[in-house]
Enzyme design. Structure first.
Site, PDB file in Angstrom:
ATOM      1  N   ASP A   1       0.485  -0.932  -0.373  1.00 23.24           N
ATOM      2  CA  ASP A   1       0.382  -0.060  -0.025  1.00 23.24           C
ATOM      3  C   ASP A   1       1.136   1.448   0.264  1.00 23.24           C
ATOM      4  O   ASP A   1       2.037   1.488   0.106  1.00 23.24           O
ATOM      5  CB  ASP A   1      -0.972  -0.588   1.355  1.00 23.24           C
TER       6      ASP A   1
ATOM      7  N   GLU B   1       0.579   5.645   0.356  1.00 20.83           N
ATOM      8  CA  GLU B   1       0.022   7.658   0.357  1.00 20.83           C
ATOM      9  C   GLU B   1       0.682   8.252  -0.481  1.00 20.83           C
ATOM     10  O   GLU B   1       1.760   7.853  -0.240  1.00 20.83           O
ATOM     11  CB  GLU B   1       0.211   7.521   2.138  1.00 20.83           C
TER      12      GLU B   1
ATOM     13  N   HIS C   1      -4.491  10.546   5.428  1.00 21.95           N
ATOM     14  CA  HIS C   1      -3.751  10.317   5.874  1.00 21.95           C
ATOM     15  C   HIS C   1      -2.797  10.983   7.312  1.00 21.95           C
ATOM     16  O   HIS C   1      -1.728  10.494   8.081  1.00 21.95           O
ATOM     17  CB  HIS C   1      -2.357   9.663   5.386  1.00 21.95           C
TER      18      HIS C   1
ATOM     19  N   HIS D   1      -4.920   7.037   7.107  1.00 22.41           N
ATOM     20  CA  HIS D   1      -5.129   5.619   6.650  1.00 22.41           C
ATOM     21  C   HIS D   1      -2.846   5.691   7.053  1.00 22.41           C
ATOM     22  O   HIS D   1      -2.704   7.038   6.861  1.00 22.41           O
ATOM     23  CB  HIS D   1      -5.145   6.121   5.131  1.00 22.41           C
TER      24      HIS D   1
ATOM     25  N   ASP E   1      -2.534  -0.251   6.469  1.00 21.02           N
ATOM     26  CA  ASP E   1      -3.416  -0.449   5.858  1.00 21.02           C
ATOM     27  C   ASP E   1      -3.184  -1.779   4.607  1.00 21.02           C
ATOM     28  O   ASP E   1      -4.166  -2.638   4.384  1.00 21.02           O
ATOM     29  CB  ASP E   1      -3.499   0.606   4.648  1.00 21.02           C
TER      30      ASP E   1
END
Length: 267
Positions: free
Chosen positions: A7, A9, A57, A164, A169
């Site tokens: 994952d 960001e 985030h 997040h 995640d």
């Protein structure tokens, strides 16, 4: 089988408009079990972060000023993921950003490219990819299939997530993926336990997550049963000791019959 749950960001939603990766997190699974290994880095994006992305985030530009740039961690990242199956929720988004970061490195030499550590042109050239969003849409058409919805559907606890985060995640997605595809997750360990290689604290047991959907049992067709009987008869005829499988079947049938019927059958 080696799988990497990944994952990211980012500073915004669109890589083609110059947005960059600010965090990347990966969890390693070996034969569908957590190995205890992970990869996690915050990155200096060398640009501002959109307000909408920050609301998701909570990562600020100031927090990332001392973080490494993508070029500095690229070789380590690809050393970790190369040859694996990547498990990503909405894979085109994350792959688009990583491929864009690779493209930015292409024009000029970078530390990540030194001495035999050449980087690929794209992620899919060194990894296969499984998109859990596509998988969820196939299994649950017409329903919400974001990560929060899947956590609720499969009983995965995400109550500890307020914002997040790439590594957080990835860990949640690993639980969801295992629950969605096999019915069991062993990833519900605390973070400290993961840092120690996946050893839980005394009294703490891994959580088990089972799918809400019933297990599908496929019975043999009449044609398949006939083909099986024909093969068993052929093996019984060609073998000096007879076909063991056929003998076991006959013994099982005899064991299920009432005693009087079994005696008649054997006489």
């Amino acid at each position: 089988m080696r799988q990497i749950v990944l994952d990211t960001e980012t500073t915004g939603l669109e890589a083609e408009r110059g947005h960059r990766i600010i965090e990347i997190g990966c969890i390693e699974l070996i034969n569908r079990r957590p190995s205890g290994r992970h990869f996690h880095r915050y990155l200096n994006p060398e640009r501002e972060i959109d307000e909408g992305a920050h609301a998701v985030h909570g990562i600020t530009r100031e927090r990332l000023l001392a973080a490494p740039k993508f070029a500095e961690i690229a070789a380590e990242l690809f050393g970790f993921i190369t040859g694996s199956e990547l498990i990503i929720h909405n894979a085109p988004f994350d792959l688009g950003f990583i491929d864009m970061e690779l493209a930015l490195l292409a024009p000029a030499p970078a530390p990540a490219r030194a001495e035999g550590s050449a980087l690929p042109a794209g992620v899919r050239s060194v990894c296969t990819v499984l998109d859990t969003l596509t998988l969820a849409r196939e299994r649950h058409p017409g329903q919400r299939n974001n990560l929060d919805a899947l956590c609720k559907r499969y009983g995965v606890d995400n109550s500890h997530r307020e914002l997040h985060g790439a590594l957080l995640d990835a860990r949640i997605l690993a639980d969801v993926y295992l629950a969605m595809t096999g019915g069991q997750s062993l990833l519900a360990l605390d973070e400290a336990a993961r840092e120690r290689g996946g050893v839980a604290r005394p009294g703490q047991a891994p959580a088990t997550v089972r799918p809400l959907e019933p297990l599908r049992v496929v019975a043999a067709t009449t044609e398949e049963l006939a083909a099986h009987a024909e093969l068993a008869a052929l093996l019984d005829k060609s073998s000096d000791d007879g076909c063991l499988w056929l003998q076991l079947e006959q013994e099982a049938v005899a064991a299920r019959e009432p005693p009087s019927a079994a005696r008649i059958h054997r006489s």
